[in-house]
Scaffold this active site. Sequence first.
Site, short mmCIF file in Angstrom:
data_model
loop_
_atom_site.label_atom_id
_atom_site.label_comp_id
_atom_site.label_asym_id
_atom_site.label_seq_id
_atom_site.Cartn_x
_atom_site.Cartn_y
_atom_site.Cartn_z
N PRO A 321 25.64 3.87 -5.68
CG PRO A 321 25.48 4.20 -7.99
CD PRO A 321 26.44 3.77 -6.91
N GLY A 322 22.17 3.86 -5.13
CA GLY A 322 20.96 3.04 -5.11
C GLY A 322 19.77 3.88 -5.49
NE ARG A 323 17.91 8.66 -1.67
CZ ARG A 323 17.18 8.45 -0.60
NH1 ARG A 323 15.86 8.57 -0.67
NH2 ARG A 323 17.73 8.13 0.55
NE ARG A 369 12.49 7.57 1.35
CZ ARG A 369 12.54 8.84 1.01
NH1 ARG A 369 11.52 9.41 0.33
NH2 ARG A 369 13.58 9.58 1.34
CE1 TYR A 373 14.43 7.24 7.36
CE2 TYR A 373 13.79 6.89 5.08
CZ TYR A 373 14.42 6.46 6.23
OH TYR A 373 15.05 5.23 6.23
CB CYS A 400 -6.25 2.74 11.73
SG CYS A 400 -7.21 3.37 13.11
#
Length: 496
Positions: A321-323, A369, A373, A400
């Site tokens: 697990p990371g997120r 993100r 994504y 920009c």
Amino acid sequence: MRAHPAGPLHGAISPPPSVGLPPADLGVLDPAVWPRSAVRVDGELHLGGRPVTELARAHGTPLFVLDEADFRSRAADFATAFDDADVHYASKAFLCGQVARWIADDGLHLDACSGNELALALAAGFPAGRIALHGNNKSLVELQLAVDAGIGHVVLDSFDEIDRLVPLAAARVAAGGGPVPVLIRTTVGIEAHTHEFIATAHEDQKFGFSLATGDALTAAVRVIREPALRLTGLHSHIGSQIFDTAGFEAAAHRVVGLLGQVRQATGQVLGELNLGGGFGIAYLPEDDPVGPDDIARRLRAVVAAECAALDLPVPRLAVEPGRAIAGPGTVTLYEIGTIKPVRLGSGAAGAPQVRNYVSVDGGMSDNIRTALYDASYTCVLANRSSDAPPALCRVVGKHCESGDVLVRDLWLPADVQPGDLLAVAATGAYCWSMASNYNYLLKPPVVAVRDGVATEVVRRQTLADVFALDAVLADVPAPAPAPSQPAPEHAAGVTS
């Protein structure tokens, strides 16, 4: 391909917002989305016992605020759920020296995806034997660092990598060291039902040895025959931000089958099975991720059943697990600078439809993100409460790029104004770690909060830092900090 919202407007089409009706309370903090310490006190958001206005004054904006207790309690939740397995924190989600020490102190393992992540973990004092090194293109320098440090596992990803590692491992053995422990990363052909760029177990992509083509078995047999390498088990990772455990269960079924093939081909029974990470979190109130206890129960059950069917001993499990550890406990604070109402056309009753473009002092340089994504986030007015009616808004950055969007569509109070603070939830994973200097914006600091104490664990990048890398500007004095940044004394790493 998703069309830019301006496209339909040129065709006199009014696109509907990607958000439903406004909630009854625009300032509500859904506990599934916000850090466990998040509360409102007299209308103002408090994190870890500190009001966000104080944090913004002391450290500037944009600012990542990390709830230490939230981070560590989620790590503990996984450690408890997998009490008879190894929990590796996937450090690519977010890594700094303090996080590495928390993970070490709390008894977890750690995954590094590059030599520099590995070097940071080692510099922070993380036990080398609890580190695994991932990556699809590990260099000789990275592999040498792993071998010299004596890390727990090198996760092999290609035949070229085996060729690079063998002589380094042989030199270690010749010098009196033991064989280098490795895992074979297996591409199991599972559709993870996630974004194309974060699905990692289908065949047509860069990671791992294919199970379907026989490359995974070939790699395992080759490694077993290399005396300087010790194959301890297999590895699988099917993607990221996954809510349905069916994919993990199918992957476990296939990888256990490979364990059986390895035994049949070599007589060797492998004792470890790493099923990777990718466990989803709630970015929006309607998201419904699976908790660590359910994940552990389901994975144990399918592995035990598959091993029983093949008359194999149950291997020691590992997950990554990371997120799910880093994501929910961090909030990004921004200051609003510009609000631009944009007419979208007429609604069903003929009334004009308007979307307020709310521009903040960061953007895709601190959270790519949404642009990369199509990720979804939510945010709230953080420095005060408001009884104003809801207004359809899009929170955008100052870069920009028309795709510089942080929150695509949401409802905010109609009276938000320049100088207000917005807090974007669940930004702990893959935001700071993917930050850039696009348009020469500076990477924000990270402040850990707990029990009313705020500690800067990563300082704000300065123009002097950036100038130091430029051959022409290295000796040129950098300008004073911009108004939205803290004074230098606050950017140097104080505890407030």
